[in-house]
Design an enzyme around this catalytic site. Sequence first.
Site, PDB file in Angstrom:
ATOM      1  N   LYS A  75      39.815  26.466  55.176  1.00 20.65           N
ATOM      2  CA  LYS A  75      40.736  26.459  54.092  1.00 20.65           C
ATOM      3  C   LYS A  75      40.815  27.842  53.452  1.00 20.65           C
ATOM      4  O   LYS A  75      40.112  28.490  52.918  1.00 20.65           O
ATOM      5  CB  LYS A  75      40.558  25.640  52.917  1.00 20.65           C
ATOM      6  CG  LYS A  75      41.873  25.498  52.201  1.00 20.65           C
ATOM      7  CD  LYS A  75      42.015  25.775  50.631  1.00 20.65           C
ATOM      8  CE  LYS A  75      41.758  27.017  50.169  1.00 20.65           C
ATOM      9  NZ  LYS A  75      42.517  28.202  49.823  1.00 20.65           N
ATOM     10  N   GLU A 111      28.782  33.129  49.728  1.00 22.46           N
ATOM     11  CA  GLU A 111      28.496  34.402  49.893  1.00 22.46           C
ATOM     12  C   GLU A 111      29.377  35.052  48.615  1.00 22.46           C
ATOM     13  O   GLU A 111      30.643  34.882  48.802  1.00 22.46           O
ATOM     14  CB  GLU A 111      29.112  34.860  51.071  1.00 22.46           C
ATOM     15  CG  GLU A 111      28.332  34.427  52.214  1.00 22.46           C
ATOM     16  CD  GLU A 111      26.881  35.408  52.609  1.00 22.46           C
ATOM     17  OE1 GLU A 111      26.911  36.236  51.761  1.00 22.46           O
ATOM     18  OE2 GLU A 111      26.301  34.616  53.323  1.00 22.46           O
ATOM     19  N   CYS A 117      33.777  42.973  49.392  1.00 22.50           N
ATOM     20  CA  CYS A 117      32.280  42.595  48.453  1.00 22.50           C
ATOM     21  C   CYS A 117      31.199  43.652  48.432  1.00 22.50           C
ATOM     22  O   CYS A 117      30.504  43.656  47.538  1.00 22.50           O
ATOM     23  CB  CYS A 117      31.845  41.078  48.808  1.00 22.50           C
ATOM     24  SG  CYS A 117      31.372  41.189  50.449  1.00 22.50           S
ATOM     25  N   GLU A 165      32.478  42.793  38.328  1.00 27.61           N
ATOM     26  CA  GLU A 165      33.026  43.273  39.642  1.00 27.61           C
ATOM     27  C   GLU A 165      34.332  43.552  39.133  1.00 27.61           C
ATOM     28  O   GLU A 165      35.230  42.602  38.775  1.00 27.61           O
ATOM     29  CB  GLU A 165      32.889  42.216  40.551  1.00 27.61           C
ATOM     30  CG  GLU A 165      33.189  42.513  42.034  1.00 27.61           C
ATOM     31  CD  GLU A 165      33.526  41.402  42.822  1.00 27.61           C
ATOM     32  OE1 GLU A 165      33.674  40.036  42.751  1.00 27.61           O
ATOM     33  OE2 GLU A 165      32.767  41.605  44.252  1.00 27.61           O
TER      34      GLU A 165
END
Length: 488
Positions: A179, A254, A288, A392
Amino acid sequence: TMAHSEALLVLENFIAGKFVPCSSYIDSYNPSTGDVYCRVPDSGKEEVEAAVKAAKAAFPIWSSKSPLERSQILNKLADLIEHDLEAFAQAESKDQGKTITFARTVDIPRAVYNFRFFASSILHHTTECTEMTSMGCVHYTSRAPVGVAGLISPWNLPLYLLTWKIAPAIACGNTVVAKPSEMTSVTAWMMCKLLEKAGVPHGVVNVVFGTGAKAGEALVCHPDVPLISFTGSTLTAQRITEKSAPHCKRLSLELGGKNPAIVFDDADLSQCIPTTLRSSFANQGEICLCTSRIFVQRGIYSEFLKRFVAEAKKWKVGNPSDPTVDVGALISKEHLEKVRSYVKKAQAEGARVLCGEGVDSLALPTGNQKGYFMLPTVIAEVKDESCCMQEEIFGPVTCVVAFDTEDEVIGRANGVKYGLAATVWSSNVGRVHRVARRLQSGLVWTNCWLIRDLNLPFGGMKASGIGREGAKDSYEFFTEVKTITIKH
Ligand code: NAD
């Protein structure tokens, strides 16, 4: 607004080797124009059920093929994607907002390499064996694919990260239901068109498009999907962990990062500055592994800042399909607003914005006025406790602060909830090793950034993830090990 000049691209799910329409669809935007240009299936339980059923049915045959047979098919798929590299790169750039240059040189070549890499590495694994002569026994381990793997990927490196999961999963003999992010589904759909030609049997790779809340959660909750490999945000990972807990699923997570760069006063700035600009702003800062906290030793702080800001101002923002452009569009209007809000918060806290958002003006081509663009932004004099130094941001924003000693900077670099990637700049070899060992970070790059050997583990510590992926690590994740004892 709708793009009237071209017909909408309509995607379909790929289940059991066939494209199947869905009963409802989600709009997908071109981030560089703000137009809806594509419709993505809004799949739910029913579509996921059909995909899992197809993957289950394909498992016995696929898992019993030899590693060499699977390897040949993966290599063929790599060749087919490579043959269409330009079309894939154009599509990724349009769908995600990233520059065509980045898509051509990073995203699609890496997607190709993911298949080639695992096509090769699957041929080289060995299992363990021990002898216990006193008991007349030999012990050995055997590894087998687990079954149907659920693979969920984010929007920042769409095909790159999805194939980083599909390749090892199927190389090991699993079948998959993938997905992709509902915001960047096009290249996954294009890849499905090549599967049959590559020789991937029907049902081995199924792709279900849709949102996380509907399609993603249906996959995570499906009782016949024993493992989930997820790349995305920490918040979503918490939800996935909760939802999969009743089934005790195997998870690889992750997640996000708040990655420091540490620049000591003996660093080679002629290398450090251009690389740290890339590590801050490449792919609009939507990687990331991007640097967002730059700690510079006091003695070189003002020189670093001056040179870094001067270079940041040279990064050209504009139409992603222009090969001279360095910064494309951010993924969505909402995301752009979120990234901008961090800059405002920093200003309100008394930090200094040295270039970019709110300071310099951004001139965009006529066709891109409604796109989600933002200038590379450098913030200084921001406190370690500020949300800009803790959360972040995932955009073209980086903070630069001064430090004095090695001990101090290690403590400050480690003083966030994340632990994904760090960079260290110094010409003192002893210091480089010492600092690398003490950083709470799954990856440490010294005097470089983003150079990867796919053989070695990739992943984060703390809130940046659980588990690692890589040649050996992915093999271990995507197989179930058994210890067998033979007494003679
Ligand atoms: P996200 O967590 O919002 O979405 C990631 C994927 O999960 C999407 O496909 C989404 O549809 C799906 N999803 C959302 N809610 C779900 C749910 N409840 N159940 C199942 N699936 C669900 O992340 P994003 O905004 O797409 O990506 C950005 C994030 O990804 C950043 O935090 C970034 O750091 C992280 N990221 C990490 C890595 C890494 O390797 N560590 C790589 C790239 C991106």
